[in-house]
Design a protein around this motif. Structure first.
Motif, PDB file in Angstrom:
ATOM      1  N   ASP A 147       0.854  -1.186   0.000  1.00  0.00           N
ATOM      2  CA  ASP A 147       0.000   0.000   0.000  1.00  0.00           C
ATOM      3  C   ASP A 147       0.892   1.238   0.000  1.00  0.00           C
ATOM      4  OD1 ASP A 147      -2.248   1.622   0.105  1.00  0.00           O
ATOM      5  OD2 ASP A 147      -2.749   1.162   2.186  1.00  0.00           O
ATOM      6  N   CYS A 148       0.286   2.399  -0.080  1.00  0.00           N
ATOM      7  CA  CYS A 148       1.003   3.661   0.096  1.00  0.00           C
ATOM      8  C   CYS A 148       1.317   3.850   1.580  1.00  0.00           C
ATOM      9  CB  CYS A 148       0.140   4.819  -0.375  1.00  0.00           C
ATOM     10  SG  CYS A 148      -0.431   4.694  -2.070  1.00  0.00           S
ATOM     11  N   SER A 149       2.342   4.609   1.867  1.00  0.00           N
ATOM     12  CA  SER A 149       2.659   5.037   3.238  1.00  0.00           C
ATOM     13  C   SER A 149       2.790   3.868   4.199  1.00  0.00           C
ATOM     14  CB  SER A 149       1.584   6.010   3.758  1.00  0.00           C
ATOM     15  OG  SER A 149       1.427   7.100   2.892  1.00  0.00           O
ATOM     16  N   VAL A 150       3.526   2.828   3.786  1.00  0.00           N
ATOM     17  CA  VAL A 150       3.751   1.685   4.670  1.00  0.00           C
ATOM     18  C   VAL A 150       5.189   1.615   5.190  1.00  0.00           C
ATOM     19  CG1 VAL A 150       1.907   0.251   3.724  1.00  0.00           C
ATOM     20  CG2 VAL A 150       4.188   0.158   2.686  1.00  0.00           C
ATOM     21  N   GLY A 151       6.060   2.538   4.737  1.00  0.00           N
ATOM     22  CA  GLY A 151       7.429   2.541   5.232  1.00  0.00           C
ATOM     23  C   GLY A 151       8.497   2.304   4.189  1.00  0.00           C
ATOM     24  N   LYS A 152       8.193   2.553   2.923  1.00  0.00           N
ATOM     25  CA  LYS A 152       9.185   2.323   1.873  1.00  0.00           C
ATOM     26  C   LYS A 152      10.362   3.289   1.992  1.00  0.00           C
ATOM     27  CE  LYS A 152       5.981   2.836  -1.268  1.00  0.00           C
ATOM     28  NZ  LYS A 152       4.766   2.894  -0.402  1.00  0.00           N
ATOM     29  N   MET A 153      10.075   4.564   2.269  1.00  0.00           N
ATOM     30  CA  MET A 153      11.161   5.531   2.443  1.00  0.00           C
ATOM     31  C   MET A 153      11.990   5.207   3.676  1.00  0.00           C
ATOM     32  SD  MET A 153      11.015   9.650   3.137  1.00  0.00           S
ATOM     33  CE  MET A 153      10.657   9.392   4.876  1.00  0.00           C
ATOM     34  N   TYR A 154      11.330   4.865   4.770  1.00  0.00           N
ATOM     35  CA  TYR A 154      12.051   4.517   5.991  1.00  0.00           C
ATOM     36  C   TYR A 154      12.956   3.316   5.760  1.00  0.00           C
ATOM     37  CZ  TYR A 154       9.553   7.668   9.185  1.00  0.00           C
ATOM     38  OH  TYR A 154       9.077   8.768   9.842  1.00  0.00           O
ATOM     39  N   THR A 155      12.477   2.360   4.972  1.00  0.00           N
ATOM     40  CA  THR A 155      13.282   1.181   4.657  1.00  0.00           C
ATOM     41  C   THR A 155      14.560   1.581   3.935  1.00  0.00           C
ATOM     42  OG1 THR A 155      11.288  -0.187   4.501  1.00  0.00           O
ATOM     43  CG2 THR A 155      13.281  -1.037   3.454  1.00  0.00           C
ATOM     44  N   ALA A 156      14.421   2.419   2.906  1.00  0.00           N
ATOM     45  CA  ALA A 156      15.591   2.839   2.130  1.00  0.00           C
ATOM     46  C   ALA A 156      16.558   3.655   2.980  1.00  0.00           C
ATOM     47  CB  ALA A 156      15.138   3.640   0.914  1.00  0.00           C
ATOM     48  N   LEU A 157      16.033   4.580   3.775  1.00  0.00           N
ATOM     49  CA  LEU A 157      16.905   5.393   4.629  1.00  0.00           C
ATOM     50  C   LEU A 157      17.620   4.545   5.671  1.00  0.00           C
ATOM     51  CD1 LEU A 157      14.611   8.508   5.111  1.00  0.00           C
ATOM     52  CD2 LEU A 157      16.947   8.578   4.215  1.00  0.00           C
ATOM     53  N   ALA A 158      16.909   3.594   6.259  1.00  0.00           N
ATOM     54  CA  ALA A 158      17.516   2.746   7.287  1.00  0.00           C
ATOM     55  C   ALA A 158      18.580   1.835   6.695  1.00  0.00           C
ATOM     56  CB  ALA A 158      16.434   1.919   7.982  1.00  0.00           C
ATOM     57  N   MET A 159      18.332   1.282   5.523  1.00  0.00           N
ATOM     58  CA  MET A 159      19.331   0.416   4.888  1.00  0.00           C
ATOM     59  C   MET A 159      20.555   1.213   4.467  1.00  0.00           C
ATOM     60  SD  MET A 159      16.873  -2.200   2.739  1.00  0.00           S
ATOM     61  CE  MET A 159      18.237  -3.253   2.191  1.00  0.00           C
ATOM     62  N   ASP A 160      20.319   2.417   3.937  1.00  0.00           N
ATOM     63  CA  ASP A 160      21.445   3.284   3.570  1.00  0.00           C
ATOM     64  C   ASP A 160      22.284   3.623   4.790  1.00  0.00           C
ATOM     65  OD1 ASP A 160      22.974   5.255   1.984  1.00  0.00           O
ATOM     66  OD2 ASP A 160      21.826   6.735   3.105  1.00  0.00           O
ATOM     67  N   GLU A 217      14.030   5.412  -3.157  1.00  0.00           N
ATOM     68  CA  GLU A 217      12.818   5.584  -2.365  1.00  0.00           C
ATOM     69  C   GLU A 217      11.597   5.115  -3.147  1.00  0.00           C
ATOM     70  OE1 GLU A 217      10.167   9.152  -0.267  1.00  0.00           O
ATOM     71  OE2 GLU A 217      11.956   9.656  -1.442  1.00  0.00           O
ATOM     72  N   GLY A 218      10.841   4.189  -2.571  1.00  0.00           N
ATOM     73  CA  GLY A 218       9.642   3.680  -3.217  1.00  0.00           C
ATOM     74  C   GLY A 218       8.478   4.646  -3.105  1.00  0.00           C
ATOM     75  N   GLN A 219       7.508   4.490  -4.011  1.00  0.00           N
ATOM     76  CA  GLN A 219       6.307   5.328  -4.012  1.00  0.00           C
ATOM     77  C   GLN A 219       5.101   4.462  -4.365  1.00  0.00           C
ATOM     78  OE1 GLN A 219       6.253   8.508  -3.137  1.00  0.00           O
ATOM     79  NE2 GLN A 219       8.471   8.806  -3.058  1.00  0.00           N
ATOM     80  N   GLY A 220       3.956   4.807  -3.789  1.00  0.00           N
ATOM     81  CA  GLY A 220       2.707   4.168  -4.167  1.00  0.00           C
ATOM     82  C   GLY A 220       2.706   2.669  -3.947  1.00  0.00           C
ATOM     83  N   SER A 221       1.912   1.976  -4.740  1.00  0.00           N
ATOM     84  CA  SER A 221       1.829   0.517  -4.710  1.00  0.00           C
ATOM     85  C   SER A 221       1.271   0.041  -6.040  1.00  0.00           C
ATOM     86  CB  SER A 221       0.916   0.045  -3.579  1.00  0.00           C
ATOM     87  OG  SER A 221       0.657  -1.348  -3.680  1.00  0.00           O
ATOM     88  N   LEU A 222       1.797  -1.060  -6.527  1.00  0.00           N
ATOM     89  CA  LEU A 222       1.275  -1.636  -7.762  1.00  0.00           C
ATOM     90  C   LEU A 222      -0.197  -2.023  -7.628  1.00  0.00           C
ATOM     91  CD1 LEU A 222       4.291  -3.933  -8.699  1.00  0.00           C
ATOM     92  CD2 LEU A 222       3.552  -1.902  -9.953  1.00  0.00           C
ATOM     93  N   PHE A 223      -0.658  -2.200  -6.397  1.00  0.00           N
ATOM     94  CA  PHE A 223      -2.034  -2.625  -6.146  1.00  0.00           C
ATOM     95  C   PHE A 223      -2.958  -1.458  -5.826  1.00  0.00           C
ATOM     96  CE2 PHE A 223       0.504  -6.346  -5.605  1.00  0.00           C
ATOM     97  CZ  PHE A 223      -0.295  -7.404  -6.007  1.00  0.00           C
ATOM     98  N   HIS A 224      -2.437  -0.245  -5.823  1.00  0.00           N
ATOM     99  CA  HIS A 224      -3.262   0.917  -5.473  1.00  0.00           C
ATOM    100  C   HIS A 224      -3.839   1.534  -6.745  1.00  0.00           C
ATOM    101  CE1 HIS A 224      -4.671   4.583  -3.615  1.00  0.00           C
ATOM    102  NE2 HIS A 224      -4.347   4.095  -2.424  1.00  0.00           N
ATOM    103  N   PHE A 227      -2.403   5.145  -7.494  1.00  0.00           N
ATOM    104  CA  PHE A 227      -0.988   5.523  -7.575  1.00  0.00           C
ATOM    105  C   PHE A 227      -0.068   4.415  -8.088  1.00  0.00           C
ATOM    106  CE2 PHE A 227      -2.815   7.810  -3.798  1.00  0.00           C
ATOM    107  CZ  PHE A 227      -2.968   9.029  -4.435  1.00  0.00           C
ATOM    108  N   SER A 228      -0.610   3.469  -8.839  1.00  0.00           N
ATOM    109  CA  SER A 228       0.219   2.360  -9.304  1.00  0.00           C
ATOM    110  C   SER A 228       1.222   2.776 -10.370  1.00  0.00           C
ATOM    111  CB  SER A 228      -0.664   1.235  -9.847  1.00  0.00           C
ATOM    112  OG  SER A 228      -1.514   1.727 -10.877  1.00  0.00           O
ATOM    113  N   GLY A 229       0.904   3.824 -11.132  1.00  0.00           N
ATOM    114  CA  GLY A 229       1.775   4.222 -12.236  1.00  0.00           C
ATOM    115  C   GLY A 229       3.167   4.617 -11.788  1.00  0.00           C
ATOM    116  N   VAL A 230       3.245   5.373 -10.678  1.00  0.00           N
ATOM    117  CA  VAL A 230       4.549   5.812 -10.194  1.00  0.00           C
ATOM    118  C   VAL A 230       5.359   4.626  -9.681  1.00  0.00           C
ATOM    119  CG1 VAL A 230       3.777   6.352  -7.843  1.00  0.00           C
ATOM    120  CG2 VAL A 230       5.693   7.602  -8.825  1.00  0.00           C
ATOM    121  N   SER A 231       4.690   3.601  -9.159  1.00  0.00           N
ATOM    122  CA  SER A 231       5.391   2.402  -8.682  1.00  0.00           C
ATOM    123  C   SER A 231       6.042   1.654  -9.844  1.00  0.00           C
ATOM    124  CB  SER A 231       4.414   1.470  -7.947  1.00  0.00           C
ATOM    125  OG  SER A 231       3.741   2.140  -6.911  1.00  0.00           O
ATOM    126  N   LEU A 232       5.323   1.522 -10.937  1.00  0.00           N
ATOM    127  CA  LEU A 232       5.876   0.818 -12.086  1.00  0.00           C
ATOM    128  C   LEU A 232       7.023   1.608 -12.711  1.00  0.00           C
ATOM    129  CD1 LEU A 232       5.734  -1.654 -13.866  1.00  0.00           C
ATOM    130  CD2 LEU A 232       4.016  -0.494 -15.264  1.00  0.00           C
TER     131      LEU A 232
END
Length: 333
Positions: A147-160, A217-224, A227-232
């Protein structure tokens, strides 16, 4: 340059997720934050001192950052009185909303009258190319979400952050307003014309050293449905070598879409991986990032163990527990 420190404007945010921009800045750049300004009825709290404009100026705040990400990204008329007062008292304004500060004639006039600046970070600054799909050197990892806003940015920042702590070559690549406000650079991908989105991601993640990782940084969701377009575009433009599945288990439905249930992690894996392999046949799913913020410690640990058993992948909340296990998996690719 947007001057720091910031006073975070939460406005009348209806819930915590609506203040995700403010929360992201507070979590990843706390040294840049003096406090938060909330209007009557605000139901979000990023756990910094509540301050009025006078107190924030006395504490050294230079910029009032609109920390709300509402549906449609609009500048609410209910905020205007406070925004005008902020400009009159010497604050600059910064926003990552789709509605631009520079298009609000009344705010432009007040800013001009008081010698203040308006910063719209969701405005593309580069003429991006159309994607060409050519293989680039270096490595890239992308978090894709249920889904959107599930922690994709936090994941990337934490891994970096974890990779940098290990002395490894790593860069966080911001693709949204919060990431840009955290790092000061990036591509506001959902404001890029659709034909150029994948090309913008290629531009953002250029050739690099063979052992360098870009954390996109991830955005959106393929299932949303919204906002699926930005994910693809991120998948095809990023040509990821690795995917991390991102999920928040307490959601009752897709963000803003009450008629849509969240997909399973298995469905996300089985949808995202074939799409990624169109542009990078060697792409792998390496782990699962779970946002357990709404869970108690025992419940969170139990859920992570369940995910690991079901998915056969390391699962962690990288903000709560650290990203070590996810980086271990990444280094194995």
């Amino acid at each position: 340059m947007i001057e720091t420190p910031y006073l975070l404007f939460l406005g009348d945010a209806p819930d915590q997720l609506a203040a995700k921009v403010a929360q992201g800045i507070r979590d990843w750049r706390p040294e840049n934050v003096v406090g938060q300004l909330r209007l009557q009825g605000c139901k979000a709290d990023v756990k910094v001192p509540d301050m009025g404009l006078d107190a924030a100026r006395a504490a050294g705040a230079k910029t009032l950052v609109i920390g709300v990400a509402n549906r449609g990204g609009v500048i609410s008329e209910t905020w205007k009185a406070e925004l005008h007062t902020a400009l009159e008292q010497g604050f600059d304004l910064a926003s990552g909303l789709h509605s631009l500060l520079r298009d609000e004639a009344d705010l432009v006039a007040t800013a001009k009258a008081h010698g203040r600046q308006l910063f719209d970070v969701r405005v593309p600054q580069v003429k991006y190319p159309i994607a060409n799909g050519k293989k680039r050197s270096g490595k890239r990892v992308l978090a894709v979400g249920t889904d959107c806003s599930v922690g994709k940015m936090y994941t990337a920042l934490a891994m970096d952050r974890e990779m940098r702590a290990r002395g490894l070559k790593s860069t966080f690549r911001a693709t949204g307003q919060t990431g840009i406000l955290v790092t000061g650079d990036g591509v506001p991908l959902d404001a890029v014309v659709a034909d150029f989105m994948a090309g913008a991601v290629e531009w953002l993640t250029p050739d690099n050293d063979a052992d360098h990782w870009d954390h996109v940084e991830g955005q959106g969701s393929l299932f949303h449905a919204s906002f699926s377009g930005v994910s693809l575009a991120l998948i095809h433009g990023g040509q990821p070598d690795a995917l991390v599945l991102a999920h928040e288990p307490v959601r009752a439905h897709m963000r803003g879409l009450p008629d849509y249930a969240l997909p399973s992690l298995a469905a996300l894996r089985d949808t995202a991986l074939p799409l990624a392999r169109i542009v990078n046949p060697a792409c792998r799913v390496v782990g699962v990032s779970v946002n357990t913020a709404a869970m108690g410690e025992d419940e969170a640990l139990s859920y992570l163990e369940k995910v690991e058993r079901e998915m056969g992948l390391p699962a962690a909340d990288p903000f709560r527990q650290g990203a070590g296990r996810l980086v271990d998996a990444l280094e194995g690719t």
